[in-house]
Design an enzyme around this catalytic site. Sequence first.
Site, short mmCIF file in Angstrom:
data_model
loop_
_atom_site.label_atom_id
_atom_site.label_comp_id
_atom_site.label_asym_id
_atom_site.label_seq_id
_atom_site.Cartn_x
_atom_site.Cartn_y
_atom_site.Cartn_z
N ASP A 75 42.11 -42.12 10.43
CA ASP A 75 42.66 -40.97 11.15
C ASP A 75 43.01 -39.89 10.14
O ASP A 75 43.27 -40.15 8.96
CB ASP A 75 43.89 -41.37 11.97
CG ASP A 75 45.03 -41.90 11.11
OD1 ASP A 75 44.80 -42.91 10.41
OD2 ASP A 75 46.14 -41.33 11.13
N GLU A 137 47.55 -44.02 10.97
CA GLU A 137 48.44 -44.13 9.81
C GLU A 137 49.30 -42.88 9.70
O GLU A 137 50.46 -42.96 9.28
CB GLU A 137 47.59 -44.30 8.54
CG GLU A 137 48.41 -44.55 7.26
CD GLU A 137 48.85 -43.27 6.55
OE1 GLU A 137 49.69 -43.37 5.63
OE2 GLU A 137 48.36 -42.17 6.90
#
Length: 374
Positions: A75, A137
């Site tokens: 991400d 994350e």
Amino acid sequence: MPMTLTAPEMLARLVGFPTVVGQPNGALIAFVAEYLEGHGARVHVLPGPEGDRSNIFATIGDPGVPGYILSGHVDVVPAAEPGWLADPFVLRSEGEKLIGRGAVDMKGYVAAVLSCVPALAALPLSAPVHLAISYDEENGCRGVVHMLKALPDLCATPLGAFVGEPTGMAPVLRHKGKAALRLTARGITGHSSRPDLGRNAIHALIPVLAAARELSARMAAEGPRDETFAPPYHTVQVGRMGGGEALNILPEAAWAEIEARVLPGADPEAVLAPVVATAAAQEGVSAEILAAYPALGLAEGDPLGALACALSGNAPGAPVSFGTEAGRFQAAGIPAVVCGPGDIARAHKPEEFITRPELDAACEMVMALGRHLS
């Protein structure tokens, strides 16, 4: 024929998937899973509870033997900054620079690892190399939590995890933990000429915000302290806030977000407890922990740190105040070290980049691990 890609070619593919934190990542996960399966890896796609995002845990070698994890998230933060000179989700090259959202944080490391898979698969590994690819994350290291819960069913307890956040390939053994808190205040609206008939939601937040400021000042002055960190104490800051509709209307709602970053050994949520207690004492104010993850505190003599130094060819770097998934691995009983290509100072900025030599250095470390296990 199985697909083979150089690290820059793999990075171009990964950057092309706009996997912004909190958004679906299915297309990227499908691409990576197919690539890994093509090279004989045991691949587990692990959907998260959100339903539109997944982790991948893959193994090269025998999963019944304790091995090592190469861990990275896919991400990225949004790319709406005006400073981009071209589409941030199309990798472009300027000399040695490879520019795109996520290039350094941290699709560069993931690309390096994936590009090495064919070579790793050809080695006679005595212990496995696992690839852990996670989501979200950037929103409190949320995705990896679900992967770690599944791990006991997927492999023998790993000997350690290498988390490839950008550290200039210097192994980092310690980082701070974090907790994020959201305050919400509900008031009673009305005309500002008669505040006695309502309740101002913004005013209700003021004692809580003051408590956060006082807590920050007290920790800076009184500790605890660890001079190896910068700054060498816990920090608390109010990062966002809002509320109200117009100056002549009593605000019916207001909100603020506060974060704590804490030294190893401290519970980030516990550090924020005085702020939460102050919120509970205010009429109409509630507090919610949005995200929290632990600090990393790998002992200086830990074998994993020594191995990371040997594989990277670098001495340990200084502790860092940003957080990573390494603290999550350590909390789950898996020693972890942070070591990856590039400079964290380029992350979360327009024109984010990694260099070709930095990717090469990451590939060299991955292959050094493969040789170590052969």
